[in-house]
Design a protein around this motif. Structure first.
Motif, PDB file in Angstrom:
ATOM      1  N   LEU A  20     -21.660  23.366 -14.208  1.00  0.00           N
ATOM      2  CA  LEU A  20     -22.932  22.690 -13.939  1.00  0.00           C
ATOM      3  C   LEU A  20     -23.355  21.857 -15.144  1.00  0.00           C
ATOM      4  N   LEU A  21     -23.171  22.398 -16.331  1.00  0.00           N
ATOM      5  CA  LEU A  21     -23.444  21.626 -17.544  1.00  0.00           C
ATOM      6  C   LEU A  21     -22.581  20.371 -17.587  1.00  0.00           C
ATOM      7  N   GLY A  22     -21.306  20.512 -17.189  1.00  0.00           N
ATOM      8  CA  GLY A  22     -20.415  19.363 -17.164  1.00  0.00           C
ATOM      9  C   GLY A  22     -20.884  18.290 -16.196  1.00  0.00           C
ATOM     10  N   LEU A  23     -21.367  18.700 -15.019  1.00  0.00           N
ATOM     11  CA  LEU A  23     -21.911  17.729 -14.070  1.00  0.00           C
ATOM     12  C   LEU A  23     -23.100  16.993 -14.671  1.00  0.00           C
ATOM     13  N   LEU A  24     -23.990  17.748 -15.310  1.00  0.00           N
ATOM     14  CA  LEU A  24     -25.178  17.144 -15.926  1.00  0.00           C
ATOM     15  C   LEU A  24     -24.804  16.207 -17.067  1.00  0.00           C
ATOM     16  N   SER A  25     -23.691  16.502 -17.733  1.00  0.00           N
ATOM     17  CA  SER A  25     -23.258  15.702 -18.884  1.00  0.00           C
ATOM     18  C   SER A  25     -22.465  14.462 -18.477  1.00  0.00           C
ATOM     19  N   THR A  26     -22.196  14.315 -17.177  1.00  0.00           N
ATOM     20  CA  THR A  26     -21.337  13.204 -16.715  1.00  0.00           C
ATOM     21  C   THR A  26     -21.923  12.565 -15.453  1.00  0.00           C
ATOM     22  N   LEU A  27     -23.211  12.377 -15.424  1.00  0.00           N
ATOM     23  CA  LEU A  27     -23.887  11.885 -14.222  1.00  0.00           C
ATOM     24  C   LEU A  27     -23.427  10.486 -13.824  1.00  0.00           C
ATOM     25  N   TYR A  31     -19.729  24.273 -24.121  1.00  0.00           N
ATOM     26  CA  TYR A  31     -19.005  24.809 -22.967  1.00  0.00           C
ATOM     27  C   TYR A  31     -18.397  26.162 -23.320  1.00  0.00           C
ATOM     28  N   SER A  32     -18.825  27.207 -22.607  1.00  0.00           N
ATOM     29  CA  SER A  32     -18.353  28.569 -22.863  1.00  0.00           C
ATOM     30  C   SER A  32     -17.513  29.042 -21.686  1.00  0.00           C
ATOM     31  N   TYR A  33     -16.213  29.245 -21.921  1.00  0.00           N
ATOM     32  CA  TYR A  33     -15.224  29.582 -20.885  1.00  0.00           C
ATOM     33  C   TYR A  33     -15.551  28.871 -19.562  1.00  0.00           C
ATOM     34  N   PRO A  34     -15.605  27.527 -19.593  1.00  0.00           N
ATOM     35  CA  PRO A  34     -16.127  26.776 -18.455  1.00  0.00           C
ATOM     36  C   PRO A  34     -15.129  26.562 -17.328  1.00  0.00           C
ATOM     37  N   VAL A  35     -15.674  26.460 -16.119  1.00  0.00           N
ATOM     38  CA  VAL A  35     -14.924  25.976 -14.965  1.00  0.00           C
ATOM     39  C   VAL A  35     -14.911  24.453 -15.079  1.00  0.00           C
ATOM     40  N   ILE A  36     -13.716  23.868 -15.197  1.00  0.00           N
ATOM     41  CA  ILE A  36     -13.610  22.429 -15.433  1.00  0.00           C
ATOM     42  C   ILE A  36     -12.756  21.736 -14.382  1.00  0.00           C
ATOM     43  N   SER A  37     -11.538  22.201 -14.194  1.00  0.00           N
ATOM     44  CA  SER A  37     -10.516  21.444 -13.472  1.00  0.00           C
ATOM     45  C   SER A  37     -10.437  21.794 -11.989  1.00  0.00           C
TER      46      SER A  37
END
Length: 258
Positions: free
Chosen positions: A143-150, A170-176
């Motif tokens: 979710l942080l990644g989505l917010l960081s790449t709007l 990013y702490s052990y994030p779901v990315i790919s």
């Protein structure tokens, strides 16, 4: 409220200068919920004291707990918020929409509202307006990644939205979205029931020139979200020359926030 390892004496002494506030972001911005079950921002606000410095301002940390978009993890709420508060931050965490309501961009819309709220109320809460960071754990990292790449289209989800984070952790994030390393249930809970939809939610494919500086950490023993997610994120950040740092630890299972 979960306290765990925080010194109770510290809380007794400082409580007169600390306010805990919970904001219903949908109500605050007069936005229809349309089935969303999240959108609640809990803030730990440090009020200035004449005995310290009445003009003091603080950085802010917005916390996005994990839970695979199936729940919002308690261990990544208050303990993390109290930790950052103890280190001089105004801290807050977002309870965002989860399955079956984590569709139609609801979690992202709520994350956008959270950042907008903090930016717009920075003066009120003595926050340094250009020192607002986010930290996300597991699916919260996604979710942080989505917010960081709007994208331009996503910014239309919230009226008059023009805000960006100043840093992302990013702490052990779901990315790919890659089959071998993705956390499939997280993406399915967002309604991404096809590979094409999942690719649009793959953070590494969304990184752009406007993405904020980033810190990434993961553990090699993580069998829930493989650490290759973090490696792919770093590669994407490097591609766009986004300042970043990564730490991959040998030991530690998933959910190692504390």
């Amino acid at each position: 409220m979960t306290l765990h390892w925080i010194d109770y004496q510290f809380l007794e002494e400082e409580n007169k200068n600390m306010v805990i506030k919970k904001v219903d972001l949908y109500e605050y911005y007069s936005i229809e919920r349309n089935g969303a079950n999240g959108g609640f921002l809990t803030l730990y606000i440090l009020e200035n004291s004449p005995e310290i410095n009445m003009k003091r301002k603080y950085p802010c940390m917005i916390i996005f707990p994990g839970g695979g978009y199936e729940f919002v993890s308690d261990r990544e709420k208050d303990p993390i918020a109290l930790h950052f508060m103890n280190h001089g931050f105004i801290s807050c965490y977002l309870d965002y929409s989860i399955k079956p309501h984590a569709i139609n961009n609801n979690p992202l819309k709520e994350a956008m509202m959270a950042l907008k709220y903090i930016k717009e109320n920075a003066e009120k809460y003595n926050i340094i307006n250009d020192k607002i960071a986010g930290i996300g754990f597991s699916a919260g990292g996604h979710l942080l990644g989505l917010l960081s790449t709007l994208t331009k289209e996503e910014k239309k989800l919230v009226d008059n939205y023009s805000f960006d984070l100043n840093a992302s952790i990013y702490s052990y994030p779901v990315i790919s979205s890659e089959d071998k390393i993705t956390h499939l249930s997280s993406l399915l809970n967002l309604g991404a029931d096809t590979k094409a939809k999942r690719d649009k939610l793959s953070i590494d494919k969304r990184i752009n020139n406007n993405s904020p500086i980033s810190f990434i950490w993961h553990t090699k023993e993580d069998i829930v979200v493989p650490y290759e997610n973090s490696l792919i994120l770093k590669e994407a950040l490097d591609k766009y020359d986004i300042n970043n740092e990564i730490h991959i630890f040998e030991k530690g299972n998933h959910g190692y926030s504390r």
